[in-house]
Design a protein around this motif. Structure first.
Motif, PDB file in Angstrom:
ATOM      1  N   GLN A  43       0.821  -1.207   0.000  1.00  0.00           N
ATOM      2  CA  GLN A  43       0.000   0.000   0.000  1.00  0.00           C
ATOM      3  C   GLN A  43       0.859   1.263   0.000  1.00  0.00           C
ATOM      4  OE1 GLN A  43      -3.533   0.379   2.138  1.00  0.00           O
ATOM      5  NE2 GLN A  43      -4.139  -1.752   2.005  1.00  0.00           N
ATOM      6  N   GLU A  44       1.965   1.258   0.734  1.00  0.00           N
ATOM      7  CA  GLU A  44       2.803   2.453   0.746  1.00  0.00           C
ATOM      8  C   GLU A  44       3.506   2.651  -0.593  1.00  0.00           C
ATOM      9  OE1 GLU A  44       5.858   2.389   3.685  1.00  0.00           O
ATOM     10  OE2 GLU A  44       6.878   0.630   2.866  1.00  0.00           O
ATOM     11  N   GLN A  45       3.873   1.569  -1.261  1.00  0.00           N
ATOM     12  CA  GLN A  45       4.498   1.687  -2.575  1.00  0.00           C
ATOM     13  C   GLN A  45       3.511   2.246  -3.600  1.00  0.00           C
ATOM     14  OE1 GLN A  45       5.715  -2.421  -3.004  1.00  0.00           O
ATOM     15  NE2 GLN A  45       7.855  -1.951  -2.542  1.00  0.00           N
ATOM     16  N   TYR A  46       2.282   1.770  -3.535  1.00  0.00           N
ATOM     17  CA  TYR A  46       1.261   2.261  -4.464  1.00  0.00           C
ATOM     18  C   TYR A  46       0.938   3.725  -4.178  1.00  0.00           C
ATOM     19  CZ  TYR A  46      -2.907   2.249  -7.402  1.00  0.00           C
ATOM     20  OH  TYR A  46      -3.832   2.526  -8.382  1.00  0.00           O
ATOM     21  N   ALA A  47       0.880   4.069  -2.894  1.00  0.00           N
ATOM     22  CA  ALA A  47       0.626   5.463  -2.519  1.00  0.00           C
ATOM     23  C   ALA A  47       1.721   6.369  -3.064  1.00  0.00           C
ATOM     24  CB  ALA A  47       0.545   5.588  -0.996  1.00  0.00           C
ATOM     25  N   ASP A  48       2.958   5.924  -2.984  1.00  0.00           N
ATOM     26  CA  ASP A  48       4.081   6.726  -3.461  1.00  0.00           C
ATOM     27  C   ASP A  48       4.010   6.929  -4.972  1.00  0.00           C
ATOM     28  OD1 ASP A  48       6.516   8.098  -2.631  1.00  0.00           O
ATOM     29  OD2 ASP A  48       7.589   6.603  -3.806  1.00  0.00           O
ATOM     30  N   LEU A  49       3.700   5.871  -5.709  1.00  0.00           N
ATOM     31  CA  LEU A  49       3.574   5.988  -7.161  1.00  0.00           C
ATOM     32  C   LEU A  49       2.407   6.897  -7.542  1.00  0.00           C
ATOM     33  CD1 LEU A  49       4.220   2.313  -8.337  1.00  0.00           C
ATOM     34  CD2 LEU A  49       5.652   4.298  -8.822  1.00  0.00           C
ATOM     35  N   LEU A  50       1.306   6.765  -6.832  1.00  0.00           N
ATOM     36  CA  LEU A  50       0.111   7.542  -7.154  1.00  0.00           C
ATOM     37  C   LEU A  50       0.331   9.033  -6.896  1.00  0.00           C
ATOM     38  CD1 LEU A  50      -2.635   6.854  -8.299  1.00  0.00           C
ATOM     39  CD2 LEU A  50      -3.523   6.640  -5.980  1.00  0.00           C
ATOM     40  N   ILE A  51       0.959   9.354  -5.780  1.00  0.00           N
ATOM     41  CA  ILE A  51       1.226  10.760  -5.460  1.00  0.00           C
ATOM     42  C   ILE A  51       2.204  11.366  -6.463  1.00  0.00           C
ATOM     43  CG2 ILE A  51       2.334  12.288  -3.786  1.00  0.00           C
ATOM     44  CD1 ILE A  51      -0.523  11.545  -3.058  1.00  0.00           C
ATOM     45  N   HIS A  52       3.229  10.613  -6.830  1.00  0.00           N
ATOM     46  CA  HIS A  52       4.186  11.122  -7.816  1.00  0.00           C
ATOM     47  C   HIS A  52       3.523  11.294  -9.189  1.00  0.00           C
ATOM     48  CE1 HIS A  52       7.322  10.166  -4.846  1.00  0.00           C
ATOM     49  NE2 HIS A  52       8.072  11.000  -5.531  1.00  0.00           N
ATOM     50  N   ALA A  53       2.585  10.419  -9.512  1.00  0.00           N
ATOM     51  CA  ALA A  53       1.848  10.568 -10.770  1.00  0.00           C
ATOM     52  C   ALA A  53       1.001  11.836 -10.741  1.00  0.00           C
ATOM     53  CB  ALA A  53       0.967   9.343 -11.002  1.00  0.00           C
ATOM     54  N   MET A  54       0.372  12.118  -9.609  1.00  0.00           N
ATOM     55  CA  MET A  54      -0.417  13.342  -9.467  1.00  0.00           C
ATOM     56  C   MET A  54       0.465  14.581  -9.587  1.00  0.00           C
ATOM     57  SD  MET A  54      -2.894  12.163  -6.319  1.00  0.00           S
ATOM     58  CE  MET A  54      -3.398  13.853  -5.979  1.00  0.00           C
ATOM     59  N   GLU A 110      -8.736  -2.329  -4.254  1.00  0.00           N
ATOM     60  CA  GLU A 110      -8.288  -1.129  -3.543  1.00  0.00           C
ATOM     61  C   GLU A 110      -7.552  -0.182  -4.490  1.00  0.00           C
ATOM     62  OE1 GLU A 110      -7.337  -2.447   1.025  1.00  0.00           O
ATOM     63  OE2 GLU A 110      -6.050  -3.251  -0.553  1.00  0.00           O
ATOM     64  N   ALA A 111      -6.715  -0.755  -5.350  1.00  0.00           N
ATOM     65  CA  ALA A 111      -5.956   0.065  -6.294  1.00  0.00           C
ATOM     66  C   ALA A 111      -6.893   0.832  -7.223  1.00  0.00           C
ATOM     67  CB  ALA A 111      -5.001  -0.810  -7.101  1.00  0.00           C
ATOM     68  N   ALA A 112      -7.956   0.168  -7.656  1.00  0.00           N
ATOM     69  CA  ALA A 112      -8.919   0.817  -8.553  1.00  0.00           C
ATOM     70  C   ALA A 112      -9.624   1.975  -7.853  1.00  0.00           C
ATOM     71  CB  ALA A 112      -9.933  -0.208  -9.054  1.00  0.00           C
ATOM     72  N   VAL A 113      -9.981   1.784  -6.586  1.00  0.00           N
ATOM     73  CA  VAL A 113     -10.657   2.840  -5.824  1.00  0.00           C
ATOM     74  C   VAL A 113      -9.721   4.028  -5.616  1.00  0.00           C
ATOM     75  CG1 VAL A 113     -11.659   3.438  -3.586  1.00  0.00           C
ATOM     76  CG2 VAL A 113     -12.259   1.275  -4.674  1.00  0.00           C
ATOM     77  N   TRP A 114      -8.495   3.762  -5.218  1.00  0.00           N
ATOM     78  CA  TRP A 114      -7.527   4.841  -5.004  1.00  0.00           C
ATOM     79  C   TRP A 114      -7.282   5.610  -6.303  1.00  0.00           C
ATOM     80  CZ3 TRP A 114      -2.884   3.698  -1.263  1.00  0.00           C
ATOM     81  CH2 TRP A 114      -3.383   3.242  -0.032  1.00  0.00           C
ATOM     82  N   LEU A 115      -7.132   4.872  -7.397  1.00  0.00           N
ATOM     83  CA  LEU A 115      -6.878   5.513  -8.687  1.00  0.00           C
ATOM     84  C   LEU A 115      -8.058   6.386  -9.096  1.00  0.00           C
ATOM     85  CD1 LEU A 115      -5.141   5.884 -11.211  1.00  0.00           C
ATOM     86  CD2 LEU A 115      -6.167   3.793 -12.143  1.00  0.00           C
ATOM     87  N   HIS A 116      -9.265   5.873  -8.911  1.00  0.00           N
ATOM     88  CA  HIS A 116     -10.469   6.647  -9.237  1.00  0.00           C
ATOM     89  C   HIS A 116     -10.530   7.928  -8.409  1.00  0.00           C
ATOM     90  CE1 HIS A 116     -14.670   7.588 -10.127  1.00  0.00           C
ATOM     91  NE2 HIS A 116     -14.874   7.693  -8.825  1.00  0.00           N
ATOM     92  N   ASN A 117     -10.252   7.814  -7.122  1.00  0.00           N
ATOM     93  CA  ASN A 117     -10.290   8.985  -6.242  1.00  0.00           C
ATOM     94  C   ASN A 117      -9.198   9.993  -6.600  1.00  0.00           C
ATOM     95  OD1 ASN A 117     -12.426   7.828  -4.881  1.00  0.00           O
ATOM     96  ND2 ASN A 117     -11.178   7.040  -3.196  1.00  0.00           N
TER      97      ASN A 117
END
Length: 219
Positions: A43-54, A110-117
Motif C-alpha cells: 500500500q505504501e508503494q502504491y501510494a508513493d507511485l500515485l502521489i508522484h503521478a499526481m 483497492e488500487a482501482a478505488v484509489w486511482l479513481h479517487n
C-alpha cells in the motif's frame, strides 16, 4: 509469449502490462529497470507511485497537518510524505483504529478505488503551475541624498509575481570609488498561490556619499 523493453530488464508476460509500465516511466515515475512485473505491491508503494503521478500534473495545495497513524513505525521514511498525502487528499481512508497498513499487499479492488479517487481529485482541484523562471532583468538604481556623508540607495526590479523575494545582501566598497550593491532573488514558497502579475520589488541600503553605487546579483 513474453515482451521485452529497452526500459526494463525482465520480460513482461502481457504486452498491455508492459505498455502501462512504459507510459508510467515516460511520464516521470521512478520505476527501476529491474522491476518485477509479476511482483506484488504494498500500500505504501502504491501510494508513493500515485502521489508522484499526481505531481506530474502540477503542485496541489496540501493542508499543513500531520495525520496520526497507529502503525506509523511501519511506514518507510521515503514513503511517509506520500502516505500522509494519500489521506490528506482524501484518496484513501483510515480504518477506525487509524491504521494505514503500509506493508499490506495492495489488492486490485483497492488500487482501482484509489486511482479513481486520485483522478477525481486532480480533475476537481486546480494545480498550481510552476512559477516562470526569473530571467536576469534590469535593476534600476536610485540615489537619494540623506546628508553630506550618506546616500540612500534603492534598487528596483520587475518580478513575474509577488511571490518572489528581492533583497540586498551585501555592500562591497572598491578602490575605484564604486560600491557594489549585491542583491539576491528568492523563489516563491512551495504550495502558495500567487497572482501572475508583474510586481515591482524594491530594496534599500545606505552608503557613503563618496561612492557610486552599482547593482550586481549575488550568485
Amino acid at each position: 509469449m513474453c515482451d521485452l523493453s529497452p526500459f526494463f530488464l525482465k520480460p513482461f508476460p502481457k504486452a498491455c502490462r508492459l505498455k502501462a509500465f512504459i507510459i508510467a516511466k515516460l511520464n516521470g515515475l521512478n520505476i527501476p529497470a529491474d522491476v518485477d512485473p509479476n511482483a506484488t505491491i504494498t500500500q505504501e508503494q502504491y501510494a508513493d507511485l500515485l502521489i508522484h503521478a499526481m505531481d506530474t500534473k502540477g503542485t496541489f495545495p496540501v493542508i499543513e497537518m500531520l495525520i496520526l497513524l497507529t502503525d506509523e513505525d511501519q511506514v518507510s521514511p521515503t514513503s511517509m510524505n506520500s502516505v500522509q498525502r494519500i489521506y490528506l487528499h482524501g484518496i484513501a481512508k483510515l480504518d477506525e483504529k487509524q491504521m494505514a497498513y503500509p506493508k499490506r499487499e495492495m489488492s486490485r479492488g483497492e488500487a482501482a478505488v484509489w486511482l479513481h479517487n486520485a483522478i477525481q481529485f486532480v480533475e476537481t482541484h486546480t494545480a498550481q503551475k510552476p512559477e516562470p523562471p526569473v530571467e536576469r532583468g534590469e535593476v534600476a538604481v536610485a540615489v537619494e541624498r540623506v546628508n553630506d556623508d550618506v546616500n540612500k540607495v534603492t534598487l528596483t526590479r520587475q518580478m513575474p509575481s509577488p511571490g518572489y523575494g528581492f533583497a540586498i545582501t551585501d555592500n562591497r566598497f572598491k578602490d575605484d570609488g564604486t560600491a557594489v550593491i549585491a542583491y539576491s532573488v528568492s523563489e516563491p514558497k512551495p504550495g502558495m498561490l500567487y497572482p501572475q502579475v508583474l510586481t515591482e520589488a524594491k530594496a534599500e541600503t545606505y552608503i557613503s556619499s563618496k561612492y557610486k553605487p552599482v547593482a550586481a546579483q549575488l550568485r
